[in-house]
Enzyme design. Sequence first.
Site, PDB file in Angstrom:
ATOM      1  N   HIS A   1      -5.325 -17.194  -4.291  1.00 45.31           N
ATOM      2  CA  HIS A   1      -6.155 -16.331  -3.439  1.00 45.31           C
ATOM      3  C   HIS A   1      -7.447 -17.022  -2.991  1.00 45.31           C
ATOM      4  CE1 HIS A   1      -7.885 -16.197  -7.341  1.00 45.31           C
ATOM      5  NE2 HIS A   1      -8.953 -15.597  -6.849  1.00 45.31           N
ATOM      6  N   ASP A   2      -7.732 -18.191  -3.601  1.00 41.52           N
ATOM      7  CA  ASP A   2      -8.921 -18.958  -3.197  1.00 41.52           C
ATOM      8  C   ASP A   2      -8.568 -20.129  -2.295  1.00 41.52           C
ATOM      9  OD1 ASP A   2     -10.470 -18.714  -6.471  1.00 41.52           O
ATOM     10  OD2 ASP A   2     -10.664 -17.437  -4.704  1.00 41.52           O
TER      11      ASP A   2
ATOM     12  N   ASP B   1       0.855  -1.200   0.000  1.00 42.84           N
ATOM     13  CA  ASP B   1       0.000   0.000   0.000  1.00 42.84           C
ATOM     14  C   ASP B   1       0.884   1.240   0.000  1.00 42.84           C
ATOM     15  OD1 ASP B   1      -1.944   1.627   2.627  1.00 42.84           O
ATOM     16  OD2 ASP B   1      -1.765   2.062   0.469  1.00 42.84           O
TER      17      ASP B   1
ATOM     18  N   ASP C   1      -2.066  -1.163  -3.580  1.00 42.00           N
ATOM     19  CA  ASP C   1      -2.393  -0.391  -4.784  1.00 42.00           C
ATOM     20  C   ASP C   1      -1.304  -0.556  -5.845  1.00 42.00           C
ATOM     21  OD1 ASP C   1      -1.794   2.318  -2.538  1.00 42.00           O
ATOM     22  OD2 ASP C   1      -0.319   1.242  -3.756  1.00 42.00           O
TER      23      ASP C   1
ATOM     24  N   GLU D   1      -9.363 -20.836 -15.531  1.00 40.85           N
ATOM     25  CA  GLU D   1      -9.613 -21.375 -14.190  1.00 40.85           C
ATOM     26  C   GLU D   1     -10.630 -22.491 -14.420  1.00 40.85           C
ATOM     27  OE1 GLU D   1     -12.207 -19.449 -11.514  1.00 40.85           O
ATOM     28  OE2 GLU D   1     -11.197 -20.240  -9.772  1.00 40.85           O
TER      29      GLU D   1
ATOM     30  N   ASP E   1      -6.821 -10.556 -15.004  1.00 43.59           N
ATOM     31  CA  ASP E   1      -7.850 -11.534 -14.628  1.00 43.59           C
ATOM     32  C   ASP E   1      -9.139 -11.198 -15.384  1.00 43.59           C
ATOM     33  OD1 ASP E   1      -7.900 -13.161 -11.467  1.00 43.59           O
ATOM     34  OD2 ASP E   1      -9.287 -13.494 -13.140  1.00 43.59           O
TER      35      ASP E   1
ATOM     36  N   ASP F   1     -11.491 -16.314 -15.295  1.00 41.82           N
ATOM     37  CA  ASP F   1     -12.240 -16.683 -14.096  1.00 41.82           C
ATOM     38  C   ASP F   1     -13.423 -17.592 -14.456  1.00 41.82           C
ATOM     39  OD1 ASP F   1     -12.551 -16.073 -11.224  1.00 41.82           O
ATOM     40  OD2 ASP F   1     -14.492 -15.333 -11.862  1.00 41.82           O
TER      41      ASP F   1
ATOM     42  N   ASP G   1      -3.723   3.895   2.890  1.00 41.14           N
ATOM     43  CA  ASP G   1      -5.147   3.758   3.284  1.00 41.14           C
ATOM     44  C   ASP G   1      -5.471   2.330   3.727  1.00 41.14           C
ATOM     45  OD1 ASP G   1      -6.535   3.538  -0.140  1.00 41.14           O
ATOM     46  OD2 ASP G   1      -5.044   2.337   0.952  1.00 41.14           O
TER      47      ASP G   1
HETATM   48  O1  TEU Z   1     -13.275 -18.767  -8.189  1.00 38.99           O
HETATM   49  C1  TEU Z   1     -14.219 -19.715  -8.649  1.00 38.99           C
HETATM   50  C2  TEU Z   1     -14.221 -20.841  -7.728  1.00 38.99           C
HETATM   51  O2  TEU Z   1     -14.217 -21.971  -8.097  1.00 38.99           O
HETATM   52  C3  TEU Z   1     -14.140 -20.455  -6.309  1.00 38.99           C
HETATM   53  O3  TEU Z   1     -15.399 -19.916  -5.975  1.00 38.99           O
HETATM   54  C4  TEU Z   1     -13.821 -21.647  -5.446  1.00 38.99           C
HETATM   55  O4  TEU Z   1     -14.725 -22.683  -5.727  1.00 38.99           O
HETATM   56  C5  TEU Z   1     -13.967 -21.224  -4.038  1.00 38.99           C
HETATM   57  O5  TEU Z   1     -13.240 -20.041  -3.895  1.00 38.99           O
HETATM   58  C6  TEU Z   1     -13.407 -22.317  -3.155  1.00 38.99           C
HETATM   59  O6  TEU Z   1     -13.604 -21.906  -1.813  1.00 38.99           O
HETATM   60  C7  TEU Z   1     -13.203 -17.601  -8.985  1.00 38.99           C
HETATM   61  C8  TEU Z   1     -12.257 -16.628  -8.305  1.00 38.99           C
HETATM   62  O7  TEU Z   1     -10.959 -17.202  -8.247  1.00 38.99           O
HETATM   63  C9  TEU Z   1     -12.799 -16.358  -6.923  1.00 38.99           C
HETATM   64  O8  TEU Z   1     -11.899 -15.537  -6.186  1.00 38.99           O
HETATM   65  C10 TEU Z   1     -14.134 -15.659  -7.082  1.00 38.99           C
HETATM   66  O9  TEU Z   1     -14.693 -15.465  -5.789  1.00 38.99           O
HETATM   67  C11 TEU Z   1     -15.093 -16.490  -7.935  1.00 38.99           C
HETATM   68  O10 TEU Z   1     -14.486 -17.031  -9.107  1.00 38.99           O
HETATM   69  C12 TEU Z   1     -16.217 -15.602  -8.441  1.00 38.99           C
HETATM   70  O11 TEU Z   1     -15.690 -14.702  -9.388  1.00 38.99           O
END
Ligand code: TEU
Length: 585
Positions: A361-362, A48, A56, A286, A125, A227, A52
Amino acid sequence: MIAITLLISSCQSPTKDNNMKNDSADIPGRKWWKEAVVYQIYPRSFKDAKGDGVGDLKGIISKLDYIKSLGVSVIWLNPIFSSPNADNGYDISDYRGIMKDFGTMEDFDAMLKGMHERGLKLVLDLVANHSSDEHEWFRQSRSSGTNPYRDYYHWWPAEKGKPPFRPGSFEVDGSGWRFDAATNAYYLHYFSFRQPDLNWENPKLRKEIFDMMNFWFDKGVDGFRMDVIPFIAKDTTFPVITQKDIDEKYNGGWDQYLASGPHLHDYLKEMNKEALSKHDVMSVAEGAGVTAATAHNFVDEDRNELNMLYHFEGVSLGYLPGKFKEMDPKGYSLVEFKKIYSKWDSVFEEKGWGTIYLGNHDQPRMVTRWGNDAPEWRALSSKMLTTFLLTMRATPYYFGGDELGMNNIKFDKIDDYRDIESINMYKQIKNKGGDLNEFLNAQKISARDNSRTPFQWDSSANAGFTTGTPWLKVNPNYKTVNVAAQETDANSCLNYFRKMVKLRKENLILVYGKYALLDRENPNVYAYTRELNGKKLLVILNFTNNPASANTGIDVSKAKVLIDNYADAPVNGQLKPYEAVVYEL
Ligand code: TEU
């Protein structure tokens, strides 16, 4: 003479004249995106500059030399487009605008220029299965049944009664339809009601997306991560799908139903023709819902669709059935793990190309999920996992912060969470009278916010991420787990990652070499070879905190150790806890 040459080449380290780089002529189908190491940055949590509390683009610019120092070649940036952040940017309100939190288009241009000057490519993305409900298209679409944008989305007139169930995976009631009084109709949203699904059957919508892709490509962007792209095609008659259908036809997973709509590959071929094929860019799907049986349809070169995809079979391992992302207390089976990643290697052995990842990130932090984040094992197991990711036959997607061995923050309270998925699943379980403690304990391992905590730069306040109040709490171990502490430590996770990236870059055998699993049923050790143009490497990974050995049938007594996460190589094949070794045979 040949015998002597062979002997020398099999024992010595790869010198200039027999380094794989010089054998590249023997490698058909070389592509820059196959040889890349992709480094994923979650912009909200990286750096950042404004103070804030939110990361960024100026913050990323300030760290481009650090990113360059890793040796990676491609950056995947999670969404940076205008968004109300219902799902941290995966709800886009302007595909050609930069999210205010992150900065301006000028900042973007400066960041891209800075990346390209350092030989770094940028992948953005593409979130085109759905937009934000604040997008102008949706504002228009919901305003009247005859609006020109009406068919940019999926509407079900209430006169037809309630629409057949479809999942809304971030919704408290689990439903993927939302009633909208203005036009007495329901609209479809596979995720949150803030993320209405776009109607790809509409050629005008498809053209909007392709034009937007070319807008970013014309600015110099080098590719897109797409995505949930398999979800874009829907059977717009919306037939009733029973749980029996799901169980019997779709492996019990709604995601496979959602990923098998009609015309999907027509749309991807059109995307390739109208956008991707016009530029030297990469594309990665994805692959939610994609199976080994359907993967080739997306990525075989002769399909003229996408370059590669990532599957979910590996990261789904070890969860209890019928629970929400709750790990089996027994943990996961390494034999199953090896089976899955060996299967996916074989999927792309002849055609197409794969990816390999253990975190993003998921997903939770890979060292917590797949290694061991106890203080005595965190660094060792993190380096072992890094060795796995960078020695497999697939493009590695490496999540920013994993190079430090960053681990899960493991929140105790739901109030600490910021992710719509955790917050709404908590409400859903509460409404059903479910066990909230069980849910919160499970989230300590599996929640997405675990990987989204601020990047740990140094031991100053908030790990040097921000001078403000961070949008998400910083892992308290930042005092010791941070870039500054690891820069000067030759044996740190950070410097091990750099060595592994360099090893992969200098040995294309690690990119293109044939993969062969060894000692398949060994429950503790993952051992495999990589072979290319007469050279052979052996990778041995101890996935446990106990000494272990592997029955590889290979004599390594004369082999060259290319890298080891310990100072000294195994003796008599006895691997130390979480030991990772790469031998040149
Ligand atoms: O993720 C799709 C997806 O498969 C995720 O929802 C996954 O099943 C879940 O995070 C598991 O806990 C994509 C993006 O990577 C995610 O960050 C978004 O929230 C989602 O699509 C909706 O755009």
